[in-house]
Design an enzyme around this catalytic site. Structure first.
Site, PDB file in Angstrom:
ATOM      1  N   SER A  88      10.015 -22.436  46.509  1.00  0.00           N
ATOM      2  CA  SER A  88       8.525 -22.411  45.613  1.00  0.00           C
ATOM      3  C   SER A  88       8.694 -23.295  44.576  1.00  0.00           C
ATOM      4  O   SER A  88       7.719 -23.670  43.992  1.00  0.00           O
ATOM      5  CB  SER A  88       8.445 -20.949  45.396  1.00  0.00           C
ATOM      6  OG  SER A  88       9.474 -20.640  44.580  1.00  0.00           O
TER       7      SER A  88
ATOM      8  N   TYR B 191       6.317 -17.302  44.654  1.00  0.00           N
ATOM      9  CA  TYR B 191       6.307 -16.626  46.128  1.00  0.00           C
ATOM     10  C   TYR B 191       6.445 -15.018  46.019  1.00  0.00           C
ATOM     11  O   TYR B 191       6.093 -14.504  46.931  1.00  0.00           O
ATOM     12  CB  TYR B 191       7.179 -17.370  46.978  1.00  0.00           C
ATOM     13  CG  TYR B 191       6.868 -18.552  47.731  1.00  0.00           C
ATOM     14  CD1 TYR B 191       5.693 -19.256  47.227  1.00  0.00           C
ATOM     15  CD2 TYR B 191       7.695 -19.038  48.491  1.00  0.00           C
ATOM     16  CE1 TYR B 191       5.589 -20.520  47.585  1.00  0.00           C
ATOM     17  CE2 TYR B 191       7.382 -20.310  48.976  1.00  0.00           C
ATOM     18  CZ  TYR B 191       6.311 -21.099  48.641  1.00  0.00           C
ATOM     19  OH  TYR B 191       5.941 -22.344  49.022  1.00  0.00           O
TER      20      TYR B 191
ATOM     21  N   CYS C  33      15.096 -20.622  49.968  1.00  0.00           N
ATOM     22  CA  CYS C  33      14.120 -19.642  48.968  1.00  0.00           C
ATOM     23  C   CYS C  33      14.338 -18.265  49.874  1.00  0.00           C
ATOM     24  O   CYS C  33      14.069 -18.147  51.148  1.00  0.00           O
ATOM     25  CB  CYS C  33      12.761 -20.076  49.272  1.00  0.00           C
ATOM     26  SG  CYS C  33      11.500 -19.101  48.327  1.00  0.00           S
TER      27      CYS C  33
ATOM     28  N   GLU D 206      11.591 -21.361  35.573  1.00  0.00           N
ATOM     29  CA  GLU D 206      10.412 -22.204  35.875  1.00  0.00           C
ATOM     30  C   GLU D 206      10.036 -22.744  34.191  1.00  0.00           C
ATOM     31  O   GLU D 206       9.340 -23.741  34.281  1.00  0.00           O
ATOM     32  CB  GLU D 206       9.296 -21.714  36.679  1.00  0.00           C
ATOM     33  CG  GLU D 206       9.693 -21.461  38.161  1.00  0.00           C
ATOM     34  CD  GLU D 206       9.834 -22.694  38.947  1.00  0.00           C
ATOM     35  OE1 GLU D 206       8.951 -23.519  38.882  1.00  0.00           O
ATOM     36  OE2 GLU D 206      10.479 -22.631  39.892  1.00  0.00           O
TER      37      GLU D 206
ATOM     38  N   CYS E 203      18.131 -14.913  44.984  1.00  0.00           N
ATOM     39  CA  CYS E 203      17.003 -15.544  44.739  1.00  0.00           C
ATOM     40  C   CYS E 203      17.708 -17.123  44.185  1.00  0.00           C
ATOM     41  O   CYS E 203      18.473 -16.754  43.354  1.00  0.00           O
ATOM     42  CB  CYS E 203      15.935 -15.049  43.744  1.00  0.00           C
ATOM     43  SG  CYS E 203      14.798 -16.266  43.314  1.00  0.00           S
ATOM     44  N   THR E 204      17.035 -18.026  44.767  1.00  0.00           N
ATOM     45  CA  THR E 204      17.983 -19.357  44.517  1.00  0.00           C
ATOM     46  C   THR E 204      17.680 -19.693  43.142  1.00  0.00           C
ATOM     47  O   THR E 204      18.255 -20.588  42.803  1.00  0.00           O
ATOM     48  CB  THR E 204      17.508 -20.437  45.580  1.00  0.00           C
ATOM     49  OG1 THR E 204      15.994 -20.538  45.453  1.00  0.00           O
ATOM     50  CG2 THR E 204      18.119 -20.095  46.714  1.00  0.00           C
TER      51      THR E 204
END
Ligand code: DGL
Length: 273
Positions: free
Chosen positions: A14, A45, A77, A156, A188-189
């Site tokens: 994502s 996502y 992901c 992010e 979660c990556t």
């Protein structure tokens, strides 16, 4: 479809999280070419309905095969893998691997007390994909899961430490901490970028497991088994695409991944890149 040894491996997430898997792929197989799409235009996502995320995953994977001739798709992901791996494997003309089974295998290997934990997005945890994967291994472990909404957004935004993140981590990690786990899978990556905070909250006695390396090993094994690994003397190229702000992707991406992340090109939904 005849798979070509020189073709690239297609990788998607994502956003920036899949770069943790890219790092491991580059380090393990520097001779492989890689194409990465970060779907930052539609991230996150983790809080979206499963069928919407599945649709995105199909679109991204098809683009990697159609536009770049990918010989293998790595779904970097957890959220996408938890809802789309089956449909991708059934419909794509190339092999597909996700991050969930490799991560689950690594998790059950490192525990001593049999109490293991997994943290991930709301989508991943509610899909129960890790419960299924751990059950399938047949190991005698007790799995505690916790969703960590908000972690991905911090990464992010390039905010990977500080009071705000630590406060949230203290609250969200309480269920796995209280369960007494001695191994915690970062399901979660994006989460490996928060590992210092997560480790601090969990304490030094808890081993943090990232699925990135395991996934890279699984990719290498699959390529070798199928006889489609790049020649040993090949020089791998890397290409990066983002559906969001390509300049932001290039600047934060380079800090997170390293110098291999150079130019970033736009990827547009519904178009050939
Ligand atoms: N890196 C994705 C994962 O592994 C993050 C999902 C999101 O965009 O919320 O689940």
């Amino acid at each position: 479809m005849v798979l070509n040894r020189e073709s690239p491996i297609g990788v998607f997430d994502s956003g920036f999280g899949g770069l943790t898997v890219m790092r491991s792929l580059i380090d393990l197989m520097p001779n492989e070419s890689l194409v990465y799409i970060g779907d930052t235009g539609r991230y996150p996502y983790g809080n979206k309905p499963a069928d919407e995320v599945c649709g995105y995953a199909v679109e991204l994977a098809e683009s990697l095969v159609r536009d770049h001739g990918a010989k293998l798709i790595v779904v970097a992901c957890n959220t996408a893998a938890s809802v789309a791996l089956e449909v991708l494997s059934a419909t794509l003309p190339v092999p597909v691997i996700g991050v969930i089974e490799p991560g689950a295998r690594a998790l059950v290997r490192v525990t001593h007390n049999g109490k293991v934990g997994v943290i991930g997005t709301v989508g991943t945890i509610s899909s129960k994909a890790y419960d299924v994967a751990v059950d399938a291994i047949g190991a005698d472990v007790q799995l505690t899961s916790a969703a960590c909404p908000g972690f991905v957004e911090f990464v992010e935004r390039d905010q990977t430490d500080g009071d705000e993140v630590t406060l949230l981590a203290n609250r969200l990690l309480a269920p796995v901490k209280d369960a007494g786990v001695d191994a915690l899978l970062l399901g979660c990556t994006h989460y490996p970028y928060l590992a210092p905070v997560i480790q601090q909250v969990m304490g030094s006695g808890v081993v943090l497991v990232s699925s990135a390396n395991e996934t890279a090993f699984a990719a290498r094994d699959l390529l070798e088994t199928r006889g489609i690994e790049a020649p040993a003397d090949a020089v791998g190229s890397r290409r990066f695409f983002s559906s969001g702000d390509v300049e932001w992707f290039a600047s934060l991406g380079q800090r997170l991944l390293g110098p291999e992340l150079g130019e970033v090109s736009p990827w547009m939904s519904g178009a050939s890149s």
